[in-house]
Design a protein around this motif. Sequence first.
Motif, short mmCIF file in Angstrom:
data_model
loop_
_atom_site.label_atom_id
_atom_site.label_comp_id
_atom_site.label_asym_id
_atom_site.label_seq_id
_atom_site.Cartn_x
_atom_site.Cartn_y
_atom_site.Cartn_z
N ILE A 1 36.50 0.29 132.30
CA ILE A 1 37.03 -0.51 133.40
C ILE A 1 37.25 0.41 134.60
O ILE A 1 38.07 1.33 134.55
N GLY B 1 39.36 -5.98 135.89
CA GLY B 1 39.63 -5.45 134.56
C GLY B 1 40.99 -5.85 134.02
O GLY B 1 41.26 -5.65 132.83
N GLY B 2 41.86 -6.39 134.87
CA GLY B 2 43.15 -6.87 134.42
C GLY B 2 43.16 -8.36 134.13
O GLY B 2 44.23 -8.94 133.91
N LEU C 1 38.06 -10.37 129.97
CA LEU C 1 37.88 -9.41 128.88
C LEU C 1 37.61 -10.13 127.56
O LEU C 1 36.79 -9.67 126.76
N VAL D 1 40.20 2.93 130.67
CA VAL D 1 40.63 2.41 131.97
C VAL D 1 40.48 3.55 132.96
O VAL D 1 41.28 4.49 132.97
N THR E 1 47.14 -3.07 138.03
CA THR E 1 45.92 -3.50 137.34
C THR E 1 45.55 -2.53 136.24
O THR E 1 45.13 -2.92 135.14
N ALA F 1 45.37 -3.64 132.43
CA ALA F 1 44.11 -3.52 131.69
C ALA F 1 44.33 -2.78 130.37
O ALA F 1 43.82 -3.20 129.32
#
Length: 231
Positions: A18, A63-64, A69, A82, A90, A94
Amino acid sequence: MANRENGKAGTGERVVVIGLGRFGTSLARTLHALGYEVTGIDTVEKRVAAAADFVTLAVQGDGGDEALLRSLAVDRSDFGVVAQTENVETSALAAMILKRLGVGWVVAKAANDLHAELLRRVGADRVVFPEQDAGLRLGHSLSVRYINDYIPLSPFTGVAKLRAPAHFVGCSLGELCAPHAGRLDVLLIQRGREVITAPAPEDRIAAGDELLVVGADPTIDAFAEPDDAPS
């Protein structure tokens, strides 16, 4: 959400990255070259388009975003990274979501110590400071002429990769290590493509050899550049 796929076959192990900035891109490229199935996620379309050439799946998105996801089945990933630090919230979100979805090992990049503490609190298994680590390794490699690379194990102890100085050539490990007995170990010798593991005291150093040694920093320095070494 934009998806771009690359059909390269791999080892079957999966990883999600991410954040596709310089660190994330370099990591994703390396993992893909090693045979991992890499899913790369970033909010910036240009980064996603560039990553499509060297990851299995490149996705434009947040990505959060837990729904995103889940839709990418990241729970089937062997580990997650990450790699973005632009938005601390974020980043932490994530990492937390990856752990909640069942990703077994989550590594997260931190921008500072406070960010690192937050990442650990939400479940990150490992927190890294790539720029700080690179500076530390470079500093050690510059402080002794013969150190090519360095991995810290504690504030004053580490593993160093040494290029054999001219005054090492022809000497046995026993001779070289005698002044540092009990304080330094030679883990291996790399001689071209040959790797000599657990070298014996009678093994002699050849020109071009590289040695992997472990010990306290002052001991490594003294081993590589003894006071009586020719300049």
